[in-house]
Design a protein around this motif. Structure first.
Motif, PDB file in Angstrom:
ATOM      1  N   VAL A 128       9.492  11.191 -15.527  1.00 31.60           N
ATOM      2  CA  VAL A 128       9.491   9.729 -15.426  1.00 31.60           C
ATOM      3  C   VAL A 128       8.464   9.322 -14.375  1.00 31.60           C
ATOM      4  N   VAL A 129       7.648   8.315 -14.694  1.00 28.88           N
ATOM      5  CA  VAL A 129       6.705   7.756 -13.722  1.00 28.88           C
ATOM      6  C   VAL A 129       7.206   6.380 -13.308  1.00 28.88           C
ATOM      7  N   VAL A 130       7.450   6.211 -12.018  1.00 28.67           N
ATOM      8  CA  VAL A 130       7.916   4.943 -11.464  1.00 28.67           C
ATOM      9  C   VAL A 130       6.787   4.319 -10.656  1.00 28.67           C
ATOM     10  N   VAL A 131       6.454   3.078 -10.981  1.00 28.78           N
ATOM     11  CA  VAL A 131       5.384   2.377 -10.280  1.00 28.78           C
ATOM     12  C   VAL A 131       5.967   1.214  -9.494  1.00 28.78           C
ATOM     13  N   VAL A 132       5.673   1.179  -8.195  1.00 29.78           N
ATOM     14  CA  VAL A 132       6.046   0.040  -7.350  1.00 29.78           C
ATOM     15  C   VAL A 132       4.895  -0.958  -7.422  1.00 29.78           C
ATOM     16  N   ASP A 133       5.206  -2.194  -7.778  1.00 36.44           N
ATOM     17  CA  ASP A 133       4.162  -3.173  -8.066  1.00 36.44           C
ATOM     18  C   ASP A 133       4.307  -4.422  -7.216  1.00 36.44           C
ATOM     19  N   ALA A 134       3.168  -4.949  -6.794  1.00 29.55           N
ATOM     20  CA  ALA A 134       3.098  -6.249  -6.123  1.00 29.55           C
ATOM     21  C   ALA A 134       1.717  -6.820  -6.392  1.00 29.55           C
ATOM     22  N   PRO A 135       1.586  -8.136  -6.453  1.00 26.79           N
ATOM     23  CA  PRO A 135       0.273  -8.743  -6.686  1.00 26.79           C
ATOM     24  C   PRO A 135      -0.724  -8.362  -5.594  1.00 26.79           C
ATOM     25  N   ASP A 136      -1.998  -8.346  -5.971  1.00 27.29           N
ATOM     26  CA  ASP A 136      -3.039  -7.963  -5.018  1.00 27.29           C
ATOM     27  C   ASP A 136      -3.017  -8.835  -3.771  1.00 27.29           C
ATOM     28  N   ALA A 137      -2.767 -10.130  -3.947  1.00 30.08           N
ATOM     29  CA  ALA A 137      -2.756 -11.041  -2.790  1.00 30.08           C
ATOM     30  C   ALA A 137      -1.635 -10.679  -1.827  1.00 30.08           C
ATOM     31  N   THR A 138      -0.494 -10.292  -2.358  1.00 32.06           N
ATOM     32  CA  THR A 138       0.640  -9.889  -1.518  1.00 32.06           C
ATOM     33  C   THR A 138       0.302  -8.609  -0.764  1.00 32.06           C
ATOM     34  N   ARG A 139      -0.303  -7.662  -1.460  1.00 31.71           N
ATOM     35  CA  ARG A 139      -0.673  -6.399  -0.825  1.00 31.71           C
ATOM     36  C   ARG A 139      -1.708  -6.622   0.274  1.00 31.71           C
ATOM     37  N   LEU A 140      -2.688  -7.467   0.010  1.00 34.26           N
ATOM     38  CA  LEU A 140      -3.712  -7.762   1.010  1.00 34.26           C
ATOM     39  C   LEU A 140      -3.078  -8.375   2.255  1.00 34.26           C
ATOM     40  N   SER A 141      -2.154  -9.285   2.044  1.00 35.19           N
ATOM     41  CA  SER A 141      -1.463  -9.924   3.170  1.00 35.19           C
ATOM     42  C   SER A 141      -0.689  -8.904   3.997  1.00 35.19           C
ATOM     43  N   ARG A 142      -0.003  -7.986   3.339  1.00 32.95           N
ATOM     44  CA  ARG A 142       0.763  -6.963   4.060  1.00 32.95           C
ATOM     45  C   ARG A 142      -0.154  -6.049   4.867  1.00 32.95           C
ATOM     46  N   LEU A 143      -1.271  -5.676   4.271  1.00 29.07           N
ATOM     47  CA  LEU A 143      -2.179  -4.752   4.950  1.00 29.07           C
ATOM     48  C   LEU A 143      -2.805  -5.384   6.190  1.00 29.07           C
ATOM     49  N   THR A 144      -3.084  -6.668   6.120  1.00 30.66           N
ATOM     50  CA  THR A 144      -3.706  -7.326   7.269  1.00 30.66           C
ATOM     51  C   THR A 144      -2.668  -7.740   8.310  1.00 30.66           C
ATOM     52  N   GLU A 145      -1.537  -8.242   7.857  1.00 32.71           N
ATOM     53  CA  GLU A 145      -0.544  -8.778   8.795  1.00 32.71           C
ATOM     54  C   GLU A 145       0.382  -7.703   9.362  1.00 32.71           C
ATOM     55  N   VAL A 146       0.713  -6.705   8.555  1.00 29.57           N
ATOM     56  CA  VAL A 146       1.673  -5.686   9.001  1.00 29.57           C
ATOM     57  C   VAL A 146       0.956  -4.452   9.544  1.00 29.57           C
ATOM     58  N   ARG A 147      -0.098  -4.018   8.841  1.00 28.48           N
ATOM     59  CA  ARG A 147      -0.793  -2.797   9.253  1.00 28.48           C
ATOM     60  C   ARG A 147      -1.997  -3.068  10.153  1.00 28.48           C
ATOM     61  N   GLY A 148      -2.363  -4.315  10.299  1.00 28.48           N
ATOM     62  CA  GLY A 148      -3.436  -4.651  11.224  1.00 28.48           C
ATOM     63  C   GLY A 148      -4.839  -4.368  10.738  1.00 28.48           C
ATOM     64  N   MET A 149      -5.004  -4.169   9.433  1.00 29.96           N
ATOM     65  CA  MET A 149      -6.353  -3.957   8.905  1.00 29.96           C
ATOM     66  C   MET A 149      -7.116  -5.273   8.848  1.00 29.96           C
ATOM     67  N   THR A 150      -8.430  -5.172   8.911  1.00 23.34           N
ATOM     68  CA  THR A 150      -9.236  -6.356   8.636  1.00 23.34           C
ATOM     69  C   THR A 150      -9.221  -6.581   7.122  1.00 23.34           C
ATOM     70  N   PRO A 151      -9.496  -7.800   6.664  1.00 20.75           N
ATOM     71  CA  PRO A 151      -9.545  -8.030   5.213  1.00 20.75           C
ATOM     72  C   PRO A 151     -10.535  -7.103   4.512  1.00 20.75           C
ATOM     73  N   GLU A 152     -11.658  -6.814   5.170  1.00 20.26           N
ATOM     74  CA  GLU A 152     -12.660  -5.933   4.572  1.00 20.26           C
ATOM     75  C   GLU A 152     -12.116  -4.514   4.419  1.00 20.26           C
ATOM     76  N   GLU A 153     -11.438  -4.009   5.461  1.00 16.68           N
ATOM     77  CA  GLU A 153     -10.850  -2.665   5.389  1.00 16.68           C
ATOM     78  C   GLU A 153      -9.796  -2.601   4.292  1.00 16.68           C
ATOM     79  N   ALA A 154      -8.956  -3.635   4.232  1.00 20.07           N
ATOM     80  CA  ALA A 154      -7.887  -3.655   3.243  1.00 20.07           C
ATOM     81  C   ALA A 154      -8.448  -3.670   1.829  1.00 20.07           C
ATOM     82  N   ARG A 155      -9.454  -4.497   1.607  1.00 15.31           N
ATOM     83  CA  ARG A 155     -10.037  -4.572   0.261  1.00 15.31           C
ATOM     84  C   ARG A 155     -10.708  -3.250  -0.127  1.00 15.31           C
ATOM     85  N   ALA A 156     -11.331  -2.577   0.846  1.00 11.79           N
ATOM     86  CA  ALA A 156     -11.962  -1.285   0.555  1.00 11.79           C
ATOM     87  C   ALA A 156     -10.914  -0.248   0.164  1.00 11.79           C
TER      88      ALA A 156
END
Length: 205
Positions: A128-156
């Motif tokens: 079985v393959v299980v995929v955890v999904d969230a919209p790209d905008a949500t993921r970008l927000s989490r990476l910048t706000e929670v993980r402290g990445m810059t938007p450029e780092e997150a998008r890369a």
């Protein structure tokens, strides 16, 4: 034993789903953690990384400087492929060892937490393959706000992975994680009940 492949784009919340599945009793084989172990100081894996990328990817204490290496590979697909060619075989070998140790329980649910499952075409390895999904905008927000990445780092980082539609196309089960933690917990409860049922049926059949 039921072999489950768990994946999701960076920032989708796969680690939280892995934690919740473990709380239900799943055996978790975490490829990210294993990938760190196989390049610890003194390992053949780290020696191979240094041979490929140079001593500049080492920290002062001799360990791998992950942010520095990440800045190199996530901006260059060829360099990322070179890194994967070193690390992935080592991760697969260790994962197989851990899976073999869990196989004594015929009804076990063994969850392989694999970030690049789709990118590497590993779907056939799992029941079985299980995929955890969230919209790209949500993921970008989490990476910048929670993980402290810059938007450029997150998008890369996001661009270095499979696209959302590609992951969803590979899924047997999708866990939506664009809501609250309570919503996620309810969905994981449902998924666990399904996985546990499949594991019991497999062990009895």
């Amino acid at each position: 034993m039921l072999k489950v492949g768990l994946t999701g784009g960076i920032g989708a919340g796969k680690s939280e789903v892995s934690r919740l599945l473990a709380s239900h009793g799943a055996v978790i084989i975490d490829s990210d953690r294993i990938a760190r172990e196989v390049v610890e100081p003194g390992t053949p894996g780290l020696a191979a990384v240094v041979a490929e990328f140079g001593p500049g990817v080492l920290a002062a204490d001799g360990s791998l400087d992950r942010p520095r290496l990440g800045a190199v590979v996530f901006a260059d697909k060829e360099r990322l492929a070179a890194l994967n060619a070193i690390v992935h075989p080592l991760v697969r070998q260790r994962s197989a060892e851990l899976e073999a140790a869990a196989s004594a329980d015929a009804a076990a649910v063994v969850v392989h937490d694999v970030p690049l499952l789709v990118e590497n075409g590993l779907m056939p390895l799992y029941d079985v393959v299980v995929v955890v999904d969230a919209p790209d905008a949500t993921r970008l927000s989490r990476l910048t706000e929670v993980r402290g990445m810059t938007p450029e780092e997150a998008r890369a980082r996001m661009a270095a992975q499979a696209g959302r539609e590609q992951r969803l196309a590979a899924a047997d089960v999708v866990i939506d994680n664009d809501g609250s933690l309570a919503d996620l917990e309810r969905r994981v409860d449902e998924v666990w009940a399904d996985l546990w049922r499949r594991a019991r049926e497999r062990s009895q059949g």
